[in-house]
Design an enzyme around this catalytic site. Structure first.
Site, PDB file in Angstrom:
ATOM      1  N   GLU A 252       0.947  -1.225  -0.075  1.00 46.86           N
ATOM      2  CA  GLU A 252      -0.100   0.128  -0.114  1.00 46.86           C
ATOM      3  C   GLU A 252       0.850   1.104  -0.015  1.00 46.86           C
ATOM      4  OE1 GLU A 252      -3.210  -0.040  -0.230  1.00 46.86           O
ATOM      5  OE2 GLU A 252      -3.632  -2.358   0.212  1.00 46.86           O
ATOM      6  N   CYS A 288      -2.428   8.959   2.484  1.00 46.31           N
ATOM      7  CA  CYS A 288      -1.977   8.748   0.901  1.00 46.31           C
ATOM      8  C   CYS A 288      -3.271   8.694   0.055  1.00 46.31           C
ATOM      9  CB  CYS A 288      -1.531   7.162   1.105  1.00 46.31           C
ATOM     10  SG  CYS A 288      -3.024   6.164   2.043  1.00 46.31           S
TER      11      CYS A 288
HETATM   12  P1  NAD Z   1       8.498   4.855   4.618  1.00 53.16           P
HETATM   13  O1  NAD Z   1       8.331   4.117   3.389  1.00 53.16           O
HETATM   14  O2  NAD Z   1       9.520   5.776   4.589  1.00 53.16           O
HETATM   15  O3  NAD Z   1       8.308   4.106   5.868  1.00 53.16           O
HETATM   16  C1  NAD Z   1       7.234   3.145   6.070  1.00 53.16           C
HETATM   17  C2  NAD Z   1       7.535   2.029   6.957  1.00 53.16           C
HETATM   18  O4  NAD Z   1       8.425   1.284   6.165  1.00 53.16           O
HETATM   19  C3  NAD Z   1       8.264   2.495   8.297  1.00 53.16           C
HETATM   20  O5  NAD Z   1       8.118   1.708   9.243  1.00 53.16           O
HETATM   21  C4  NAD Z   1       9.751   2.254   7.571  1.00 53.16           C
HETATM   22  O6  NAD Z   1      10.549   2.043   8.770  1.00 53.16           O
HETATM   23  C5  NAD Z   1       9.673   0.865   6.719  1.00 53.16           C
HETATM   24  N1  NAD Z   1      10.787   0.920   5.549  1.00 53.16           N
HETATM   25  C6  NAD Z   1      10.981   1.857   4.740  1.00 53.16           C
HETATM   26  N2  NAD Z   1      11.968   1.432   3.940  1.00 53.16           N
HETATM   27  C7  NAD Z   1      12.054   0.063   4.175  1.00 53.16           C
HETATM   28  C8  NAD Z   1      12.901  -1.116   3.665  1.00 53.16           C
HETATM   29  N3  NAD Z   1      13.435  -0.866   2.639  1.00 53.16           N
HETATM   30  N4  NAD Z   1      12.493  -2.533   4.162  1.00 53.16           N
HETATM   31  C9  NAD Z   1      11.676  -2.641   5.099  1.00 53.16           C
HETATM   32  N5  NAD Z   1      10.970  -1.558   5.742  1.00 53.16           N
HETATM   33  C10 NAD Z   1      11.116  -0.103   5.270  1.00 53.16           C
HETATM   34  O7  NAD Z   1       7.118   5.880   4.320  1.00 53.16           O
HETATM   35  P2  NAD Z   1       6.723   6.839   5.569  1.00 53.16           P
HETATM   36  O8  NAD Z   1       7.373   8.250   5.284  1.00 53.16           O
HETATM   37  O9  NAD Z   1       6.864   6.313   6.961  1.00 53.16           O
HETATM   38  O10 NAD Z   1       5.020   6.991   5.184  1.00 53.16           O
HETATM   39  C11 NAD Z   1       4.600   7.922   4.399  1.00 53.16           C
HETATM   40  C12 NAD Z   1       4.224   6.955   2.866  1.00 53.16           C
HETATM   41  O11 NAD Z   1       3.307   6.086   3.198  1.00 53.16           O
HETATM   42  C13 NAD Z   1       3.679   8.010   2.031  1.00 53.16           C
HETATM   43  O12 NAD Z   1       4.279   7.794   0.801  1.00 53.16           O
HETATM   44  C14 NAD Z   1       2.168   7.675   2.105  1.00 53.16           C
HETATM   45  O13 NAD Z   1       1.484   7.785   0.814  1.00 53.16           O
HETATM   46  C15 NAD Z   1       2.327   6.344   2.297  1.00 53.16           C
HETATM   47  N6  NAD Z   1       1.115   5.389   2.889  1.00 53.16           N
HETATM   48  C16 NAD Z   1       0.412   4.708   2.016  1.00 53.16           C
HETATM   49  C17 NAD Z   1      -0.869   4.103   2.546  1.00 53.16           C
HETATM   50  C18 NAD Z   1      -1.657   3.251   1.734  1.00 53.16           C
HETATM   51  O14 NAD Z   1      -2.537   2.636   2.197  1.00 53.16           O
HETATM   52  N7  NAD Z   1      -1.488   3.246   0.445  1.00 53.16           N
HETATM   53  C19 NAD Z   1      -1.298   4.538   3.798  1.00 53.16           C
HETATM   54  C20 NAD Z   1      -0.695   5.529   4.546  1.00 53.16           C
HETATM   55  C21 NAD Z   1       0.656   5.950   4.113  1.00 53.16           C
END
Ligand code: NAD
Length: 483
Positions: A252, A288
């Site tokens: 997501e 998002c």
């Molecule tokens: P992010 O990708 O930086 O981090 C999200 C999570 O993933 C965190 O727990 C982080 O520690 C982990 N993570 C990051 N890279 C990783 C990797 N390579 N391997 C494993 N874990 C990893 O995102 P963020 O800044 O925390 O959140 C915001 C983003 O999330 C925005 O882009 C938003 O659109 C998206 N989002 C999507 C949805 C959806 O349902 N589509 C919902 C909410 C947020």
């Protein structure tokens, strides 16, 4: 007073962490330290996955329980979540800047999801017998997919945990949850709820940490499935790791959805104001699915710009715990700098700043605030129309009728949410049907738990919510019977 935790919730037991590393938690509104928790290291992840593996593989264990018995645990978890709901709302609000009034709407969903999936598995037959074409019968049997690694972002941390935890538990999976370092205090309250609900040993672990530990968990040999919510960049990295391992993964990811205003739309803020706000600016723009590209009919362009200018200027900006606040700070300094950077880029590329712009709102120098900003005269090729900003920044783009609006809406790397605003339901439905997106709302937007939620294009793969969200945690086996 700060909230400081010293144990990790591993396999349902409060466990001494195996590293000294700690995560400091800040108030987004004041920048003050409000708590700290242990940061899980590799050995802690190993322990959590081992506990989950054992609980899943155990004969007669969680995976083999009657679904109704698991459903009872989920119902108790819902009650225990509700018992702590106000503390959870406050913890989320303080950490990520979500206005407390909005937290009561967005973070109330976990108990709804626990009860919803409990209800679904009580009704769902685990076997379906079909008349065979080559065999006498084919028995299609559903079983839980195994040990789940759930990676969660900070923006709506509890609901986005529950979109994985609820169907995973209902299906009979065990789960290791990795919250974002920005939002960990609420994760401890969820762990307490799980313990109070009597979730059996090993079934749930919560291991706070950053990207590296997330990557370690995703690739762990004891994991059977990964569920990731986060940025598109993070999702790509997770997808790559899972591709190599041929490990099922749901993603997501980000969005840049369109709010398509047709020329017959009701724009009276006294009737549609709340829905417009919820679908474009909720949680300070840190959601998002928000429709941050406003597509306005050229013959009502100025009216649309004025409407959104009123919507933004009438929303009180301030401390997220203030009951009257509708727009709080960004979740972190990094996030504040990122959003401010986009406001600068929009201005530099020639978009007209109608409201907001660079700098911080008056009187809010402390805390990670940006000025809620409305850009007009934006072309869909501009950076601020193409990239996800994840802040209270809207762009208004002109369109020349329904077909042109659909073309602009679809001219995006993303496809997650979106809205159509019209007084003609059939016309709105026709436009919604043509938009390349996983979800879309007519005259409003809210991901409804009964409908599958997810994205197309760079917004992700797979669906959460609904029976489809449960199916993501089940695997199917066909048994061909010949005699
Ligand atoms: P992010 O990708 O930086 O981090 C999200 C999570 O993933 C965190 O727990 C982080 O520690 C982990 N993570 C990051 N890279 C990783 C990797 N390579 N391997 C494993 N874990 C990893 O995102 P963020 O800044 O925390 O959140 C915001 C983003 O999330 C925005 O882009 C938003 O659109 C998206 N989002 C999507 C949805 C959806 O349902 N589509 C919902 C909410 C947020």
């Amino acid at each position: 007073m700060t909230t400081d935790h010293h144990s990790l919730f591993i396999g349902g037991t409060w466990t001494e962490p195996q590293s000294d590393s700690r995560i400091t938690v800040y108030s987004a509104s004041t920048e003050a330290v409000i708590g700290s928790v242990p940061e899980a290291g590799k050995a802690d992840i190993d322990a959590a996955v081992t506990a989950a593996r054992r609980a899943f593989d155990e004969a007669g264990g969680w995976a083999e329980w009657e679904p109704a018995r698991r459903a009872d645990v989920l119902d108790r978890l819902a009650d225990e979540y509700d018992n702590r709901a106000e503390d959870i709302f406050r913890a989320v609000s303080q950490q990520n800047g979500m206005p407390i009034a909005i937290a009561r709407q967005l973070e109330v969903l976990p108990s709804v999801l626990f009860r919803y999936y409990a209800g679904l598995v009580r009704k769902q037959p685990l076997e379906e017998v079909r008349d065979g074409m080559l065999s006498k019968t084919v028995t299609v049997r559903r079983s839980p997919v195994g040990v789940v690694a759930a990676i969660v972002p900070w923006n709506v941390p509890q609901t986005l945990t529950a979109t994985k935890l609820a169907p995973a538990l209902a299906a009979g999976c065990t789960i290791v949850i990795k919250p974002s370092p920005e939002t960990v205090l609420d994760a401890y309250l969820l762990a307490e709820a799980a313990q109070a609900a009597g979730v059996p040993p090993g079934v749930v672990s919560i291991v706070p940490g950053g990207r590296d530990i997330g990557a370690y968990l995703v690739s762990h040999p004891g994991v059977d499935k990964v569920a990731f919510t986060g940025s598109t960049t993070g999702g790509r990295a997770v997808a790559k790791a899972c591709a190599e391992l041929l490990r099922p993964v749901s993603l997501e990811l980000g969005g840049k959805s369109a709010a398509i205003i047709l020329d017959d739309a009701d724009l009276d803020l006294s009737t549609v104001g709340q829905s417009l706000f919820a679908s474009t600016l909720a949680n300070n723009g840190q959601v998002c699915f928000l429709g941050t590209r406003i597509l306005a009919p050229r013959n009502r362009y100025n009216e649309v710009v004025d409407t959104f200018a009123d919507l933004i200027t009438s929303a009180p900006v301030g401390d997220s715990l203030d009951e009257s606040t509708l727009i709080g700070p960004m979740a972190s300094k990094n996030q504040r700098d990122r959003v401010s950077g986009y406001i600068d880029v929009g201005t530099a590329q020639g978009a007209r700043v109608v409201v907001g712009g660079a700098g911080t709102p008056p009187g809010l120098d402390q805390g990670w605030f940006v000025k809620p900003t409305l850009f007009a005269d934006v072309d869909n090729t501009a950076t601020i129309a193409r990239e996800e900003i994840f802040g209270p920044v809207l762009t208004v783009i002109a369109h020349d009728g329904d077909a042109n609006a659909i073309r602009i809406a679809n001219d995006s790397d993303y496809g997650l949410g979106g809205t159509v605003w019209s007084s003609d339901p059939e016309r709105a439905m026709a436009v919604a049907g043509a938009v390349q997106t996983g979800t879309i709302g007519l005259n409003g937007y809210a991901p409804d738990p009964v409908g599958p939620f997810g994205g197309v294009k760079s917004s992700g793969i797979g669906r959460e919510f609904g029976p489809e969200g449960l199916a993501a945690y089940q695997q199917l086996k066909s048994i061909y019977q010949f005699s």
